[in-house]
Design a protein around this motif. Structure first.
Motif, PDB file in Angstrom:
ATOM      1  N   ILE A 168       8.783  11.469  16.512  1.00  0.00           N
ATOM      2  CA  ILE A 168       7.772  11.664  15.474  1.00  0.00           C
ATOM      3  C   ILE A 168       8.335  11.105  14.169  1.00  0.00           C
ATOM      4  O   ILE A 168       9.466  11.410  13.787  1.00  0.00           O
ATOM      5  N   LYS A 169       7.535  10.311  13.512  1.00  0.00           N
ATOM      6  CA  LYS A 169       7.945   9.703  12.252  1.00  0.00           C
ATOM      7  C   LYS A 169       7.114  10.289  11.123  1.00  0.00           C
ATOM      8  O   LYS A 169       5.914  10.517  11.283  1.00  0.00           O
ATOM      9  N   PHE A 170       7.743  10.530   9.978  1.00  0.00           N
ATOM     10  CA  PHE A 170       7.020  11.043   8.816  1.00  0.00           C
ATOM     11  C   PHE A 170       6.921   9.948   7.765  1.00  0.00           C
ATOM     12  O   PHE A 170       7.903   9.259   7.473  1.00  0.00           O
ATOM     13  N   ILE A 171       5.732   9.783   7.216  1.00  0.00           N
ATOM     14  CA  ILE A 171       5.443   8.672   6.306  1.00  0.00           C
ATOM     15  C   ILE A 171       4.926   9.236   4.985  1.00  0.00           C
ATOM     16  O   ILE A 171       3.967  10.022   4.962  1.00  0.00           O
ATOM     17  N   GLN A 172       5.571   8.835   3.888  1.00  0.00           N
ATOM     18  CA  GLN A 172       5.147   9.233   2.546  1.00  0.00           C
ATOM     19  C   GLN A 172       4.981   7.973   1.701  1.00  0.00           C
ATOM     20  O   GLN A 172       5.925   7.505   1.077  1.00  0.00           O
ATOM     21  N   PRO A 173       3.780   7.398   1.700  1.00  0.00           N
ATOM     22  CA  PRO A 173       3.556   6.126   1.005  1.00  0.00           C
ATOM     23  C   PRO A 173       3.780   6.249  -0.502  1.00  0.00           C
ATOM     24  O   PRO A 173       3.464   7.274  -1.113  1.00  0.00           O
TER      25      PRO A 173
END
Length: 261
Positions: A168-173
């Motif tokens: 699982i990858k977490f993305i915070q643009p």
């Protein structure tokens, strides 16, 4: 009152803990007395407690039997379709995850799920829409962001070539094109295609009986008016979470529908 350790242990299995409450006050009690110091959890609200923690792209794949090749083509189609539609001098998006995040904001079917660092913002998203199911139940999830990230690093280190596909990858643009994400204290998760997050947690944390990696709090639909009024007193509403004209419109509509909102 803090949740009893023995009660949690009796319900906890494979890192997953589900707790059903009957009143908004009980949810608030869990947050203030059990979860307040656990800031490594992220939160998500869902209108139905029966829905899986899966992306809208996963749902489309199941419904229309979409192939892996079509998924890749889907993102490329979006990249080309946005040409000339991002305003003058748009920020360069260098990664596919960045493009997925942009698409998520604008209604594209993506492999991403929205999360927030606030349990109360998550509660708002669980209850903001009316339900057409009598006696329905809403769900608010808490995911141990820190522990999941650590587990994924272990998976990638053990299998450098394939581990990322099982993580699982977490993305915070950092892009300014999504002001809603900022107001909602938001971030995204990206799970392996075809696997919902509850299933992933239970598989990766199998036999864990002393720590919560994913918590599901269930509330009855009948609490909706109380929940939304209480959150509005906390300045959590469509006006603050959606800083645009549609947010202002929905806020006014809700004020008409809920007495003394």
């Amino acid at each position: 009152m803090k949740l009893d350790i023995d009660y949690i242990a009796s319900k906890l299995k494979n890192g997953f803990f589900e707790h059903e409450v009957s009143r908004w006050e009980d949810f608030n009690d869990v947050i203030c007395n059990t979860m307040l110091d656990h800031n490594h959890y992220i939160w998500r609200g869902q209108r139905s407690a029966d829905w899986l923690l899966e992306s809208n792209l996963d749902r489309l794949i199941k419904k229309y039997k979409i192939s892996n090749q079509d998924i890749g083509g889907h993102l490329n189609n979006f990249k080309f379709a946005t040409r000339g539609r991002r305003g003058t001098n748009p920020v360069t998006i260098e990664t596919d995850d960045g493009w997925w995040a942009l698409g998520q904001h604008h209604g594209l079917a993506t492999p991403l799920l929205d999360w927030t660092t606030s349990p109360y913002v998550a509660a708002y998203f669980a209850f903001k829409e009316e339900s057409d199911i009598n006696g329905g139940r809403r769900a608010i999830y808490a995911l141990n962001h820190l522990a999941v990230t650590k587990k994924c690093n272990e998976i990638v280190n053990a299998k450098p070539d394939t581990g990322e596909q099982d993580s699982i990858k977490f993305i915070q643009p950092l892009s300014d094109e999504n002001p809603r994400l900022v107001n909602q204290s938001g971030l995204f998760s990206k799970a392996p295609i075809g696997i919902d997050i509850e299933t992933w947690v239970k598989e990766k944390f199998a036999e864990i009986s002393n720590r919560i990696y994913l918590m599901k709090i269930v509330l009855p639909d009948q609490e909706r008016d109380i929940v939304l009024k209480a959150l509005n007193r906390m300045n959590i509403n469509h006006l603050t979470l959606f800083p645009d004209l549609s947010g202002a419109s929905e806020f006014c509509n809700t004020s008409l529908k809920i007495r003394k909102y």
